[in-house]
Write a protein that holds these residues in place. Structure first.
Motif, PDB file in Angstrom:
ATOM      1  N   GLN A   1      -8.490  62.150   9.264  1.00 13.28           N
ATOM      2  CA  GLN A   1      -9.031  63.483   9.521  1.00 13.28           C
ATOM      3  C   GLN A   1      -7.964  64.457  10.004  1.00 13.28           C
ATOM      4  O   GLN A   1      -8.153  65.672   9.941  1.00 13.28           O
ATOM      5  N   ILE A   2      -6.843  63.916  10.487  1.00 15.14           N
ATOM      6  CA  ILE A   2      -5.757  64.774  10.940  1.00 15.14           C
ATOM      7  C   ILE A   2      -5.259  65.659   9.803  1.00 15.14           C
ATOM      8  O   ILE A   2      -4.975  66.842   9.980  1.00 15.14           O
ATOM      9  N   GLU A   3      -5.166  65.088   8.607  1.00 13.13           N
ATOM     10  CA  GLU A   3      -4.686  65.861   7.461  1.00 13.13           C
ATOM     11  C   GLU A   3      -5.606  67.036   7.179  1.00 13.13           C
ATOM     12  O   GLU A   3      -5.153  68.137   6.857  1.00 13.13           O
ATOM     13  N   THR A   4      -6.911  66.811   7.321  1.00  9.63           N
ATOM     14  CA  THR A   4      -7.862  67.905   7.122  1.00  9.63           C
ATOM     15  C   THR A   4      -7.635  69.008   8.139  1.00  9.63           C
ATOM     16  O   THR A   4      -7.588  70.199   7.801  1.00  9.63           O
ATOM     17  N   VAL A   5      -7.487  68.621   9.414  1.00  7.06           N
ATOM     18  CA  VAL A   5      -7.297  69.602  10.486  1.00  7.06           C
ATOM     19  C   VAL A   5      -6.000  70.369  10.294  1.00  7.06           C
ATOM     20  O   VAL A   5      -5.975  71.609  10.354  1.00  7.06           O
ATOM     21  N   ILE A   6      -4.899  69.640  10.062  1.00  2.53           N
ATOM     22  CA  ILE A   6      -3.597  70.294   9.936  1.00  2.53           C
ATOM     23  C   ILE A   6      -3.543  71.177   8.686  1.00  2.53           C
ATOM     24  O   ILE A   6      -3.016  72.289   8.724  1.00  2.53           O
ATOM     25  N   SER A   7      -4.105  70.698   7.604  1.00  2.00           N
ATOM     26  CA  SER A   7      -4.129  71.516   6.390  1.00  2.00           C
ATOM     27  C   SER A   7      -4.897  72.812   6.633  1.00  2.00           C
ATOM     28  O   SER A   7      -4.516  73.876   6.136  1.00  2.00           O
ATOM     29  N   SER A   8      -5.956  72.723   7.423  1.00  3.67           N
ATOM     30  CA  SER A   8      -6.747  73.915   7.746  1.00  3.67           C
ATOM     31  C   SER A   8      -5.936  74.895   8.573  1.00  3.67           C
ATOM     32  O   SER A   8      -5.943  76.109   8.315  1.00  3.67           O
ATOM     33  N   LEU A   9      -5.234  74.372   9.575  1.00  6.06           N
ATOM     34  CA  LEU A   9      -4.424  75.236  10.425  1.00  6.06           C
ATOM     35  C   LEU A   9      -3.271  75.864   9.635  1.00  6.06           C
ATOM     36  O   LEU A   9      -2.929  77.034   9.836  1.00  6.06           O
TER      37      LEU A   9
ATOM     38  N   SER B   1     -15.090  64.706   8.443  1.00  9.12           N
ATOM     39  CA  SER B   1     -14.951  63.743   7.349  1.00  9.12           C
ATOM     40  C   SER B   1     -15.452  64.302   6.020  1.00  9.12           C
ATOM     41  O   SER B   1     -15.037  63.851   4.959  1.00  9.12           O
ATOM     42  N   SER B   2     -16.355  65.283   6.091  1.00  7.69           N
ATOM     43  CA  SER B   2     -16.953  65.778   4.855  1.00  7.69           C
ATOM     44  C   SER B   2     -16.664  67.255   4.585  1.00  7.69           C
ATOM     45  O   SER B   2     -16.981  67.755   3.514  1.00  7.69           O
ATOM     46  N   THR B   3     -16.066  67.953   5.547  1.00 10.28           N
ATOM     47  CA  THR B   3     -15.739  69.373   5.362  1.00 10.28           C
ATOM     48  C   THR B   3     -14.328  69.503   4.813  1.00 10.28           C
ATOM     49  O   THR B   3     -13.411  68.829   5.288  1.00 10.28           O
ATOM     50  N   THR B   4     -14.141  70.356   3.827  1.00 10.82           N
ATOM     51  CA  THR B   4     -12.828  70.497   3.200  1.00 10.82           C
ATOM     52  C   THR B   4     -11.898  71.339   4.083  1.00 10.82           C
ATOM     53  O   THR B   4     -12.365  72.156   4.891  1.00 10.82           O
ATOM     54  N   PRO B   5     -10.583  71.183   3.905  1.00  8.35           N
ATOM     55  CA  PRO B   5      -9.633  72.017   4.661  1.00  8.35           C
ATOM     56  C   PRO B   5      -9.864  73.503   4.448  1.00  8.35           C
ATOM     57  O   PRO B   5      -9.760  74.290   5.389  1.00  8.35           O
ATOM     58  N   ASP B   6     -10.173  73.905   3.216  1.00  4.53           N
ATOM     59  CA  ASP B   6     -10.411  75.329   2.942  1.00  4.53           C
ATOM     60  C   ASP B   6     -11.613  75.845   3.719  1.00  4.53           C
ATOM     61  O   ASP B   6     -11.599  76.981   4.223  1.00  4.53           O
ATOM     62  N   GLU B   7     -12.655  75.021   3.832  1.00  2.00           N
ATOM     63  CA  GLU B   7     -13.848  75.445   4.570  1.00  2.00           C
ATOM     64  C   GLU B   7     -13.537  75.612   6.062  1.00  2.00           C
ATOM     65  O   GLU B   7     -13.991  76.569   6.699  1.00  2.00           O
ATOM     66  N   ILE B   8     -12.746  74.684   6.615  1.00  2.00           N
ATOM     67  CA  ILE B   8     -12.380  74.791   8.028  1.00  2.00           C
ATOM     68  C   ILE B   8     -11.443  75.979   8.244  1.00  2.00           C
ATOM     69  O   ILE B   8     -11.538  76.683   9.253  1.00  2.00           O
ATOM     70  N   THR B   9     -10.544  76.206   7.275  1.00  2.00           N
ATOM     71  CA  THR B   9      -9.664  77.376   7.362  1.00  2.00           C
ATOM     72  C   THR B   9     -10.487  78.654   7.464  1.00  2.00           C
ATOM     73  O   THR B   9     -10.208  79.534   8.292  1.00  2.00           O
ATOM     74  N   GLU B  10     -11.518  78.769   6.632  1.00  2.00           N
ATOM     75  CA  GLU B  10     -12.363  79.967   6.663  1.00  2.00           C
ATOM     76  C   GLU B  10     -13.085  80.094   8.003  1.00  2.00           C
ATOM     77  O   GLU B  10     -13.259  81.197   8.523  1.00  2.00           O
ATOM     78  N   ILE B  11     -13.510  78.960   8.581  1.00  2.00           N
ATOM     79  CA  ILE B  11     -14.165  78.990   9.899  1.00  2.00           C
ATOM     80  C   ILE B  11     -13.200  79.532  10.947  1.00  2.00           C
ATOM     81  O   ILE B  11     -13.539  80.427  11.738  1.00  2.00           O
ATOM     82  N   LEU B  12     -11.974  79.020  10.938  1.00  2.70           N
ATOM     83  CA  LEU B  12     -10.983  79.443  11.929  1.00  2.70           C
ATOM     84  C   LEU B  12     -10.619  80.915  11.751  1.00  2.70           C
ATOM     85  O   LEU B  12     -10.522  81.664  12.729  1.00  2.70           O
ATOM     86  N   ILE B  13     -10.436  81.336  10.516  1.00  2.00           N
ATOM     87  CA  ILE B  13     -10.085  82.736  10.257  1.00  2.00           C
ATOM     88  C   ILE B  13     -11.211  83.663  10.698  1.00  2.00           C
ATOM     89  O   ILE B  13     -10.956  84.748  11.243  1.00  2.00           O
TER      90      ILE B  13
END
Length: 379
Positions: free
Chosen positions: A283-291, A354-366
């Protein structure tokens, strides 16, 4: 260094940072005492959630005390079972005899005799029913004995369905035991007519009396107060902002994201640990990719409105070169606070890493950035 190698190093460094923060948490030992039926287990579950509730009654230490603990969890709770106290005559022989028979006193004597600090009792929660008319004399004697041994005691009035009566009992106890840390009136779980209350106050009062080196373990472990977690996480963000002020970043060959994110690895690790979010390596890859996606958007102006660009002085021109330390500090602060909200969404079950994509988390953070950028630029 190649871009893919930079990414892998960033993933590994962030994962290592989170692991290190969790492994460095010091043991916190809580003694929860009180008569049978006052709701000690309900209190424990209200504060620590399912982190300890699935451990059952715990490991028997004596006939009257069990240890509730879990591998990888820094909180250890000594829970008294069926403790009944009797009055003791105030002479040396009677007191000595009482100490030898009283399970709580024996436990405290045993842990204080060791040289290790990690088995000390750090705080005592003494539970009394809020519906009680008064506190019993033997209870007062025991509480004063514990205080005399320099262990902070917080009296918890449980099952306080009648708040008026509970407040009267609180005032009475404060008069009888003036050296007590505090008396907290609680209802640990909702009833048919009343919502639970008092747990946040108990958490805050406990946090105040703990040794500094133990506080992080308590913030990490308690599951009831987001306010306390948020307060401590913001301290981490502010420290990271100060560390980045005046440093600046220089984007090079599209590797700007990893360069900037490397400076935030410790911040992300500390915040993740404070919230007690168990992020697995995949899951780290998902988080870091989002950031990194957030940084990429900021640098290139993608997925951001012109209004957002105006909120950060100098951001509109950074695509061509230097990012000043001041701008880097602002970005660090906004990113940190947005990440805090992401952790709360994860704990609330609204975001599944585990199921949310990096792009989706990126949009949440932005989407969270505008909440903090005006505050940052106003300071």
């Amino acid at each position: 260094m190649e871009k893919s190698t930079q990414y892998q190093k960033l993933f590994q460094d962030t994962f290592n940072s989170i692991q290190e923060e969790n492994e460095n948490l010091k043991d916190l030992n809580i003694l929860i005492s009180g008569k049978s039926g006052v709701g000690k287990s309900t209190l424990i579950n209200a504060i620590f959630g399912d982190k300890l509730s699935d451990t059952g009654v715990g490991l028997p230490i004596t006939d009257k005390i069990s240890l509730i603990s879990k591998d990888g969890f820094p909180v250890h709770i000594y829970d008294t079972i069926g403790l009944e106290l009797k009055s003791v005559k105030m002479d040396i022989h009677s007191i000595g005899k009482a100490v030898s028979k009283n399970e709580v006193k024996k436990l405290i004597h045993n842990v204080q005799k060791t040289k290790q600090d990690d088995d000390d009792i750090h705080v005592v929660w003494y539970a009394i029913s809020g519906n009680s008319a008064r506190i019993e004399e033997p209870e007062i004697d025991l509480i004063k004995w514990i205080i005399k041994h320099e262990i902070p005691v917080i009296i918890v009035l449980t099952k306080s369905f009648d708040n008026v009566e509970a407040q009267k009992l609180k005032q009475s106890i404060l008069e009888l035991v003036p050296d007590i840390e505090n008396v907290v009136v609680t209802l640990a779980e909702d009833s048919e007519t009343k919502q639970a209350f008092g747990i946040d106050e108990l958490i805050n009062e406990t946090f105040k009396v703990l040794p500094e080196e133990i506080k992080t373990s308590f913030v990490h472990s308690q599951a009831a107060s987001y306010e306390l977690k948020r307060k401590e996480a913001i301290k981490v963000v502010n420290t990271s902002m100060a560390a980045n002020f005046g440093v600046g970043f220089v984007p090079v060959d599209g590797a700007d994201g990893p360069m900037m994110m490397a400076a935030q690895t410790a911040m992300i690790g500390k915040i993740t640990s404070i919230y007690g979010v168990d992020i697995h390596k995949n899951q780290i890859e998902t988080v870091i990719s989002s950031l990194l996606g957030v940084y990429g958007s900021l640098i290139l102006g993608k997925s951001l409105s012109s209004n957002l660009l105006k909120l950060i002085p100098g951001l509109g021109s950074i695509g061509g070169g230097l990012i000043s330390g001041g701008v880097g500090m602002i970005i660090t602060g906004a990113l940190g606070r947005a990440y805090i909200e992401l952790m709360e969404l994860v704990l609330d079950g609204k975001v599944n890493l585990s199921s949310t994509t990096p792009d989706e988390i990126t949009e949440i953070l932005i989407s969270l950035f505008p909440k903090y950028l005006p505050k940052m630029t106003a300071k």
